[in-house]
Each structure stands twice: as structure tokens, then as C-alpha cells.
Enzyme design. Structure first.
Site, PDB file in Angstrom:
ATOM      1  N   ASP A  69      -6.965  -3.285  -7.320  1.00  0.00           N
ATOM      2  CA  ASP A  69      -7.717  -3.821  -6.191  1.00  0.00           C
ATOM      3  C   ASP A  69      -8.063  -5.271  -6.471  1.00  0.00           C
ATOM      4  O   ASP A  69      -8.256  -5.644  -7.635  1.00  0.00           O
ATOM      5  CB  ASP A  69      -8.999  -3.011  -5.962  1.00  0.00           C
ATOM      6  CG  ASP A  69      -9.645  -3.372  -4.634  1.00  0.00           C
ATOM      7  OD1 ASP A  69     -10.456  -4.331  -4.607  1.00  0.00           O
ATOM      8  OD2 ASP A  69      -9.327  -2.732  -3.617  1.00  0.00           O
ATOM      9  N   ARG A  97      -3.321   6.277  -0.169  1.00  0.00           N
ATOM     10  CA  ARG A  97      -3.892   7.234   0.783  1.00  0.00           C
ATOM     11  C   ARG A  97      -2.900   8.016   1.632  1.00  0.00           C
ATOM     12  O   ARG A  97      -3.243   9.044   2.188  1.00  0.00           O
ATOM     13  CB  ARG A  97      -4.848   6.489   1.720  1.00  0.00           C
ATOM     14  CG  ARG A  97      -5.944   5.782   0.990  1.00  0.00           C
ATOM     15  CD  ARG A  97      -6.702   4.824   1.882  1.00  0.00           C
ATOM     16  NE  ARG A  97      -5.860   3.742   2.375  1.00  0.00           N
ATOM     17  CZ  ARG A  97      -6.279   2.786   3.186  1.00  0.00           C
ATOM     18  NH1 ARG A  97      -7.528   2.793   3.603  1.00  0.00           N
ATOM     19  NH2 ARG A  97      -5.465   1.837   3.586  1.00  0.00           N
ATOM     20  N   ARG A 112       0.823  -1.225   0.000  1.00  0.00           N
ATOM     21  CA  ARG A 112       0.000   0.000   0.000  1.00  0.00           C
ATOM     22  C   ARG A 112       0.853   1.270   0.000  1.00  0.00           C
ATOM     23  O   ARG A 112       0.465   2.279   0.567  1.00  0.00           O
ATOM     24  CB  ARG A 112      -0.967   0.025   1.195  1.00  0.00           C
ATOM     25  CG  ARG A 112      -2.022  -1.068   1.148  1.00  0.00           C
ATOM     26  CD  ARG A 112      -3.259  -0.703   1.969  1.00  0.00           C
ATOM     27  NE  ARG A 112      -4.153  -1.853   2.033  1.00  0.00           N
ATOM     28  CZ  ARG A 112      -4.661  -2.348   3.157  1.00  0.00           C
ATOM     29  NH1 ARG A 112      -4.372  -1.787   4.308  1.00  0.00           N
ATOM     30  NH2 ARG A 112      -5.458  -3.385   3.121  1.00  0.00           N
ATOM     31  N   TYR A 144     -15.035 -12.381   0.117  1.00  0.00           N
ATOM     32  CA  TYR A 144     -15.824 -11.189  -0.223  1.00  0.00           C
ATOM     33  C   TYR A 144     -17.083 -11.575  -0.997  1.00  0.00           C
ATOM     34  O   TYR A 144     -18.158 -11.007  -0.800  1.00  0.00           O
ATOM     35  CB  TYR A 144     -14.996 -10.219  -1.073  1.00  0.00           C
ATOM     36  CG  TYR A 144     -14.070  -9.335  -0.277  1.00  0.00           C
ATOM     37  CD1 TYR A 144     -14.568  -8.458   0.689  1.00  0.00           C
ATOM     38  CD2 TYR A 144     -12.692  -9.355  -0.501  1.00  0.00           C
ATOM     39  CE1 TYR A 144     -13.717  -7.633   1.416  1.00  0.00           C
ATOM     40  CE2 TYR A 144     -11.836  -8.532   0.224  1.00  0.00           C
ATOM     41  CZ  TYR A 144     -12.352  -7.666   1.182  1.00  0.00           C
ATOM     42  OH  TYR A 144     -11.511  -6.856   1.909  1.00  0.00           O
ATOM     43  N   ARG A 161      -6.843  11.734  -7.256  1.00  0.00           N
ATOM     44  CA  ARG A 161      -8.059  10.932  -7.135  1.00  0.00           C
ATOM     45  C   ARG A 161      -9.326  11.760  -6.876  1.00  0.00           C
ATOM     46  O   ARG A 161     -10.427  11.211  -6.838  1.00  0.00           O
ATOM     47  CB  ARG A 161      -7.911   9.951  -5.952  1.00  0.00           C
ATOM     48  CG  ARG A 161      -7.307   8.601  -6.246  1.00  0.00           C
ATOM     49  CD  ARG A 161      -8.266   7.563  -6.809  1.00  0.00           C
ATOM     50  NE  ARG A 161      -9.592   7.531  -6.241  1.00  0.00           N
ATOM     51  CZ  ARG A 161      -9.949   6.868  -5.163  1.00  0.00           C
ATOM     52  NH1 ARG A 161      -9.061   6.165  -4.485  1.00  0.00           N
ATOM     53  NH2 ARG A 161     -11.185   6.889  -4.727  1.00  0.00           N
TER      54      ARG A 161
END
Length: 351
Positions: free
Chosen positions: A86, A41, A37, A161, A50
Site C-alpha cells: 500500500d 479483493r 489491483r 493523504y 486475509r
């Protein structure tokens, strides 16, 4: 399947990079480091890029996905890019209704729980993966001698998921299904393995020099359940890229008890999370594979002297392995000060 002559691993651009050397058990001139990651973010340039664009749309815009992948490499001087995407992108590309809900995570329009639903799952076509190939090609053209790592979600995490329909704490749905309905479970896991395998292969063929399978939720499983109901499908996903000859990495969280089983699906390097000391993991894994990890992400917010001592300790423990790629024991927290990551890279490169 063979890689094209202008692939970075064939034309010599990345073959002898520190990352590839460590992943394959050779001795690089410095300790290679990248962060799970690292793109995203924690970076202000990412937030700016973004603005107003949904997560899945940003992954499927080749120019944007490429730029996001490159941002941390430019900023931190890490030894690899990790492809920005993702794990549910293969679902979206196959035509399954899924979105990433801010503050929640991946949410499916309809959870997949019955024999009929599994039988009717749409196939992920080669054509639908074109935006992924384009993004990788754009990125690799910019990276030069810095390798790009391709990535995909491991079948269990993807299937979890799909069964739950959203993130879950204990993954009771998939853990129940594997025992009560092994045939349906088998069909779902084969679908997830093939989708992740095709996703990974598209990235490697387009220029990724290594590939990592992320099993975020495998830590919720017992060793016998993992070996029987999960490992064969992770191996099936990796079969899509094995003969391409790039190093393979397998990482899961909370998987200290599963490390040898994760190694045995056939990989070059096993990622180690922060819950188990690196030297303990190396003892369990033996000298046949390299390791990756395992700085505790929580310490990125600690005083520098605390973080520095911890990083030095992880690097020292890694000396016991066949090869060691320094990384976090999970992803970069979104609140991380980017300057700290840059400083950690400088420290690791100086050791």
C-alpha cells in the site's frame, strides 16, 4: 548502485519476458497483460487468507504479502506480478500513525499541515524496509521467469493523504498548501519523494524487474500546477532507482492532460487511464515511450461480447505505440468475477 548478480534482470530470468520487452520498446512474441489491483479483493483465496488480518499487517507479513502477490499470477496467468502493498506502508514503517480503515481508506492519526510538523517528520530508515525486501525475495523465488513489478505512491498522492489526513474528493488541502505555503509544501514533498523512492529501491534491489509510480490523485491538478509543484518530486522519487536499470512506469488517474508532463519526469512507459482513448494518448506521448492500459474496468461486468470488442479495440489502438502493455485504465473492481479476468488474459494472449 548496481543490482546483484542473482537479480532476475541480471541472471537472465526476466530480461526477455514479454512485459520487459514491451516496456522497453522491443517486440514481444505476445501481448503482455497484467491488471492493477489484480491481487486482492476480487479473489476468494485472498479473502480467505486475509480473514482477521488488517490490511497494513498483511502488507508487512512477508509470507502473506508474497502469497497474495502470487495468487493472481497462478490463477490468471498474467505476464507480471505486482507487489502487494500500500502507498502508506512507507509512512507506517517510518513511524507515522496511519491505518487503513475498511470502507474509508488510509487515515492518519494527525494530519501534517504545519512547518513544525513537516520539520519533525521521522526519516524512513533502510533497516525498517527489511520486511519489504523479504517479501519481494520470497515472491521472486516463486515467480521464475515472470517479472515482479515494484510499486510506490507518487509524492503528490502520498502528500495529499498526509495533508488531508484521509481520502478526499478534490484534494483542496494540498492544492491550497502548494500555493499559500510553498516552502512547507517543498519540505513535505521532498519527504514523500524520499520515502517513496526508498520503498521502491528496496523492492527493485530485492528482485523486482520493473517499477511503477502510482499518482492516484494527480488528476485533480492543472498542468501548470503539476509541472511546478509535483513533477520535480516525482522525478526525485524515481532518482532512487534510475541507475538500477529496470524499466519505469508512471501512472495516474484523470491525467489525460498531464500525460506529456508525466512522461517528462523520465520513464520508459506511461500508464493511460480509461478516460482518454489510447490512440489519443499515444498521439500525445509520441514514440519515445511505451504505453500501458487502458481497458475500462466498468466493462469487466458487461456481457462478454461487449467486453471482448472493447479489449480487441484497446489492443488494436496499442499497435500505434512503441510498446504496449495491456492493462486496465484503473484497478480491478472488488466485485469482478475472477473468471472474467482469466478469460480476458486468454483473449489478449491469443490475439
Amino acid at each position: 548502485m548496481t543490482l546483484s548478480q542473482n537479480h532476475p534482470m541480471i541472471d537472465g530470468r526476466t530480461q526477455d519476458s514479454a512485459l520487459i520487452q514491451a516496456l522497453t520498446g522491443r517486440k514481444p512474441s505476445h501481448h503482455p497483460v497484467w491488471f492493477m489491483r489484480q491481487a486482492g479483493r476480487s479473489l476468494p483465496e485472498y479473502m480467505k487468507l486475509r480473514e482477521g488480518v488488517s490490511m497494513l499487517d498483511s502488507c508487512l507479513d512477508p509470507a502473506m504479502a508474497s502469497e497474495i502477490t502470487l495468487q493472481p499470477v497462478r490463477r490468471h496467468k498474467v505476464d507480471a506480478g505486482i507487489f502487494f502493498s500500500d502507498i502508506v506502508i512507507p509512512l507506517r514503517l517510518a513511524g507515522i500513525g496511519v491505518d487503513i480503515v475498511p470502507g474509508v481508506g488510509p487515515v492518519l492519526d494527525t494530519p501534517i499541515r504545519t512547518k513544525e510538523q513537516v520539520a519533525n517528520l521521522p526519516e524512513l530508515t533502510d533497516e525498517s524496509l527489511e520486511p519489504i525486501r523479504q517479501a519481494v525475495a520470497l515472491t521472486v523465488a516463486e515467480l521464475g521467469s515472470t517479472p515482479l513489478i515494484g510499486f510506490a505512491g507518487a509524492p503528490f498522492t502520498v502528500a495529499a493523504y498526509m495533508v488531508e489526513g484521509k481520502p478526499s474528493r478534490d484534494h483542496l488541502g494540498p492544492r491550497t498548501m502548494m500555493h499559500t505555503d510553498p516552502k512547507v509544501w517543498d519540505g513535505l514533498m521532498k519527504w514523500a519523494a524520499d520515502a517513496s523512492g526508498k520503498f521502491l529501491r528496496a523492492q527493485v534491489e530485492a528482485g523486482a524487474s520493473a517499477a511503477q509510480l502510482f499518482d492516484s490523485w494527480a488528476g485533480s491538478l492543472s498542468l501548470p500546477d503539476y509541472q511546478k509543484y509535483v513533477a520535480p518530486y516525482s522525478s526525485r522519487a524515481l532518482d532512487f532507482v534510475r541507475e538500477l536499470g529496470v524499466p519505469l512506469i508512471h501512472f495516474g488517474t484523470g491525467t489525460g492532460e498531464l500525460l506529456t508532463a508525466m512522461r517528462d519526469v523520465g520513464v520508459d512507459t506511461v500508464g493511460v487511464d480509461y478516460r482518454i482513448p489510447l490512440d489519443t494518448a499515444i498521439e500525445r506521448l509520441g514514440t519515445g515511450v511505451s504505453v500501458q492500459g487502458n481497458i475500462d474496468p466498468a466493462l469487466l461486468a458487461a456481457p462478454w461480447e461487449v467486453l471482448e470488442a472493447h479489449v480487441r479495440q484497446v489492443v488494436a489502438a496499442g499497435e500505434g505505440a512503441r510498446g504496449h502493455v495491456v492493462n486496465l485504465g484503473h484497478g480491478v473492481p472488488p466485485t469482478t468475477d475472477p473468471a472474467v479476468l482469466t478469460k480476458v488474459v486468454e483473449l489478449i494472449h491469443s490475439l
